[in-house]
Design a protein around this motif. Sequence first.
Motif, PDB file in Angstrom:
ATOM      1  N   TRP A   1       0.844  -1.199   0.000  1.00 49.79           N
ATOM      2  CA  TRP A   1       0.000   0.000   0.000  1.00 49.79           C
ATOM      3  C   TRP A   1       0.879   1.250   0.000  1.00 49.79           C
ATOM      4  O   TRP A   1       0.659   2.182  -0.769  1.00 49.79           O
ATOM      5  CB  TRP A   1      -0.925  -0.008   1.227  1.00 49.79           C
TER       6      TRP A   1
ATOM      7  N   CYS B   1      -9.356   4.589   3.064  1.00 46.51           N
ATOM      8  CA  CYS B   1      -7.904   4.610   2.846  1.00 46.51           C
ATOM      9  C   CYS B   1      -7.342   5.867   3.495  1.00 46.51           C
ATOM     10  O   CYS B   1      -7.843   6.959   3.258  1.00 46.51           O
ATOM     11  CB  CYS B   1      -7.613   4.618   1.344  1.00 46.51           C
TER      12      CYS B   1
ATOM     13  N   CYS C   1      -5.374   3.509  -4.914  1.00 48.35           N
ATOM     14  CA  CYS C   1      -3.929   3.731  -4.784  1.00 48.35           C
ATOM     15  C   CYS C   1      -3.097   2.633  -5.443  1.00 48.35           C
ATOM     16  O   CYS C   1      -1.954   2.874  -5.802  1.00 48.35           O
ATOM     17  CB  CYS C   1      -3.521   3.785  -3.310  1.00 48.35           C
TER      18      CYS C   1
ATOM     19  N   CYS D   1      -5.848  -0.882  -1.370  1.00 47.78           N
ATOM     20  CA  CYS D   1      -6.690   0.239  -1.792  1.00 47.78           C
ATOM     21  C   CYS D   1      -6.765   0.239  -3.313  1.00 47.78           C
ATOM     22  O   CYS D   1      -5.753   0.429  -3.985  1.00 47.78           O
ATOM     23  CB  CYS D   1      -6.107   1.565  -1.304  1.00 47.78           C
TER      24      CYS D   1
ATOM     25  N   CYS E   1      -6.146   8.294   0.364  1.00 52.36           N
ATOM     26  CA  CYS E   1      -7.015   8.872  -0.670  1.00 52.36           C
ATOM     27  C   CYS E   1      -8.483   8.916  -0.258  1.00 52.36           C
ATOM     28  O   CYS E   1      -9.311   9.402  -1.013  1.00 52.36           O
ATOM     29  CB  CYS E   1      -6.886   8.067  -1.962  1.00 52.36           C
TER      30      CYS E   1
HETATM   31 ZN   LIG Z   1      -6.016   4.877  -1.303  1.00 50.41          ZN
END
Ligand SMILES: [Zn+2]
Length: 281
Positions: A179, A241, A264, A261, A244
């Motif tokens: 991530w 997230c 992302c 995510c 974002c």
């Molecule tokens: Zn994200």
Amino acid sequence: MPELPEVEITARLLDAALAGAEIESALTPGINALKTFDPPLSALAGGRVEAVRRRGKHLIVDASGELSLLIHLMSAGRLQLYDGRASARDRTSRLLVRLGDGRELRLREFGSRQAAWVKLLATAAIEHDDAIADLGPEAWPDPPPLGELLDAPRPLHALLRDQHVIAGIGRSWVDEILWRARLSPYKRGADLDAAELERLREEIVATLGGAIAHYERSLSLPIPDKLPMPLVVHRHEGEQCPRCAGTLRAVHFEDYIIAYCPACQTEGRVLKDRRLSRLLR
Ligand SMILES: [Zn+2]
């Protein structure tokens, strides 16, 4: 699930507390987690603990007489130091190292699956043991450049958890690392470009190092049964997230979950959840 940061903080705290302690006796009550028989566990009696250290997700307790305990906590084990002796009714202890000052080092395991193990080896034999000899380079603090290590047509999520490829990362921290590096768990290692490889390496070091720093601030002995893992993605599916504000998603497997995510990491694509598709079949 102890991974590199959890094993590292365990080794650090135990090393500070145990170095020099006299060993009165060592025994394996109940289910025998000891996988070696020569030298016998009784060889530790009368010696001293010299150091506690880590290799990959393994703990190593070095004792005098050139002996070392090699311990793997697997998914539910803990190595914990207590001020007194375990009760005879304690069913969680797999190894007890009784110290001359009354303290006791215990390898405990929770849950029904008994998998944690111990080997007593000559210290010089540790690096040649099957469990250690085949490990990849340490993921922290200074892994080598990843290009060669990850040059395989396998998804990153599997490659990074493969201890033969790189040692220390498991199911929890792999989600955090991918991530942070904005990489899909299913992207193949061989498909990463130079910038992605460098970013991934940086995030491996920063993620694991950050977790260790968090534990340094928040933990002291006795190490709690449940460690306060500072995870923001793993086990957070369905939540926002933190980067974002999109929704974190998960893919469920029989014994683990990939959290990520979509915005992302996968260009907005929601990965097929096998659990869901099985239900719908
Ligand atoms: Zn994200």
